[in-house]
Design an enzyme around this catalytic site. Sequence first.
Site, PDB file in Angstrom:
ATOM      1  N   PHE A  11      -0.513  -3.512  -4.806  1.00 55.18           N
ATOM      2  CA  PHE A  11      -0.702  -5.094  -3.027  1.00 55.18           C
ATOM      3  C   PHE A  11      -2.261  -4.995  -3.250  1.00 55.18           C
ATOM      4  O   PHE A  11      -2.815  -6.019  -3.040  1.00 55.18           O
ATOM      5  CB  PHE A  11      -0.060  -3.905  -2.296  1.00 55.18           C
ATOM      6  CG  PHE A  11      -1.071  -3.771  -0.843  1.00 55.18           C
ATOM      7  CD1 PHE A  11      -1.523  -5.132  -0.854  1.00 55.18           C
ATOM      8  CD2 PHE A  11      -2.225  -3.077  -0.207  1.00 55.18           C
ATOM      9  CE1 PHE A  11      -2.028  -4.953   0.451  1.00 55.18           C
ATOM     10  CE2 PHE A  11      -2.441  -3.391   0.804  1.00 55.18           C
ATOM     11  CZ  PHE A  11      -2.225  -4.442   1.079  1.00 55.18           C
ATOM     12  N   ASP A  56       1.187   2.290 -19.709  1.00 53.40           N
ATOM     13  CA  ASP A  56       1.066   3.313 -18.478  1.00 53.40           C
ATOM     14  C   ASP A  56      -0.454   3.990 -18.647  1.00 53.40           C
ATOM     15  O   ASP A  56      -0.812   4.723 -19.590  1.00 53.40           O
ATOM     16  CB  ASP A  56       2.391   4.452 -19.308  1.00 53.40           C
ATOM     17  CG  ASP A  56       2.292   5.717 -18.455  1.00 53.40           C
ATOM     18  OD1 ASP A  56       1.553   6.150 -17.333  1.00 53.40           O
ATOM     19  OD2 ASP A  56       3.639   6.422 -18.296  1.00 53.40           O
ATOM     20  N   TYR A 150      -1.180  13.551  -4.412  1.00 48.88           N
ATOM     21  CA  TYR A 150      -2.340  12.512  -5.072  1.00 48.88           C
ATOM     22  C   TYR A 150      -3.584  12.955  -4.171  1.00 48.88           C
ATOM     23  O   TYR A 150      -4.889  12.730  -4.643  1.00 48.88           O
ATOM     24  CB  TYR A 150      -1.871  11.565  -3.380  1.00 48.88           C
ATOM     25  CG  TYR A 150      -2.184  10.743  -3.197  1.00 48.88           C
ATOM     26  CD1 TYR A 150      -2.300   9.242  -3.858  1.00 48.88           C
ATOM     27  CD2 TYR A 150      -3.068  10.674  -1.329  1.00 48.88           C
ATOM     28  CE1 TYR A 150      -2.881   7.894  -3.668  1.00 48.88           C
ATOM     29  CE2 TYR A 150      -3.376   9.071  -1.774  1.00 48.88           C
ATOM     30  CZ  TYR A 150      -3.232   8.086  -2.928  1.00 48.88           C
ATOM     31  OH  TYR A 150      -4.154   6.884  -2.266  1.00 48.88           O
ATOM     32  N   THR A 180      -4.906  -0.261   4.244  1.00 51.71           N
ATOM     33  CA  THR A 180      -4.855  -1.431   4.635  1.00 51.71           C
ATOM     34  C   THR A 180      -3.234  -1.952   4.520  1.00 51.71           C
ATOM     35  O   THR A 180      -2.682  -0.500   2.976  1.00 51.71           O
ATOM     36  CB  THR A 180      -5.768  -1.216   3.071  1.00 51.71           C
ATOM     37  OG1 THR A 180      -6.877  -1.293   3.146  1.00 51.71           O
ATOM     38  CG2 THR A 180      -6.193  -3.332   2.965  1.00 51.71           C
TER      39      THR A 180
END
Length: 319
Positions: A11, A56, A150, A180
């Site tokens: 995104f 990757d 995360y 966002t």
Amino acid sequence: MRILITGAAGFLGSHLCEKLLNEGHEVIGMDNFITGNPENLAHLASHPGFSFIRHDVANFIFVPGKIDGVFHFASPASPNPASPYGYTNLPIQTMKAGALGTHNSLGVARANNARFLIASTSEIYGDPLEHPQKETYWGHVDPIGIRSVYDEAKRFAEALTMAYHRYHGIDTRIVRIFNTYGPRMRIDDGRVVPNFLKQAICGESLTVYGDGQQTRSFCYVDDLIDGIYRLFMSDEHDPVNIGNPVETSILEFAETINRLTQNPAPITIKPDLRLGDDPQRRQPDITRARTILHWEPKIPLEEGLQRTIAYFKKKLGKA
Ligand code: NAD
Ligand code: UDP
């Protein structure tokens, strides 16, 4: 400048590619499509300044030729365990993208003496005890919580970035991105904006997790990308929050979306679907971005949502 963007097919990465090309830079996109989508870059394929490497970032990164800048954006970003794209379902990949991926991207910057910018996050503040969150706040993170794969990877990424800056003299930037939204979010990644918009456009009930009193502050993608570009072009090495400070509860947010889409279905409260360490309140203090970058968001929530609704309607064949 000749710039490498990891996470380019995602995104934010795809919008960043577009912005840098529009500013006259050459862009090399890199992605392994674990949560991204090649379609997000299809319109750039024939651009003479754009090229792409499928790779990757957890593995050694090789890019032929001299690089002047690196943006490290590769990482799963949705917490939602109900989606196969949620980082809670990709825990090791998420830690590797944040730790090994940051190390390899910093290595590219060092080998080329290039400027480096890391996409950090409001999640480094955890479930914050200070409100709104200033960059000086150290955060409140459970190191073994469900979201820790995360949060801790991003905290490590910030620490490694500062180590390369202090020890190797690399010209680094750290942006702490707050929620966002906008076109090219993956419709099924489980984040609240695609979930609610998909449900609303299909005339279904919006699923509010918990009691809906938790808050977020939503920034439209064009505003965010403008702020990130200003940071990259500045001389600021310390972290800068970029986000929209207009705070809303998730319940109010669901009501706004139902109104904008004229969705008649009632909201469903799902107390059990809220994650254990889901932050209760989140709002950026953007004083530093205002003063250092002369930046603030311009696009009001309802306008940004209308643009995003138009995108999702097309995706769902309901335009
Ligand atoms: P996204 O999932 O749309 O994009 C992430 C991209 O990274 C995807 O294209 C994915 O395939 C790629 N990727 C992941 N691991 C990879 C790996 N090992 N190698 C190569 N590519 C890999 O998510 P997004 O919202 O665009 O987020 C982009 C970045 O911004 C992430 O680092 C995220 O943590 C950060 N961020 C986003 C937000 C937000 O609200 N969108 C908020 C805070 C931080
Ligand atoms: N959420 C929700 N319904 C959904 C998806 C998410 O109520 O269908 C809530 C979630 O519990 C969180 C907020 O919306 O409180 C934002 O979630 P998101 O996954 O977008 O990202 P976060 O800001 O938590 O990283």
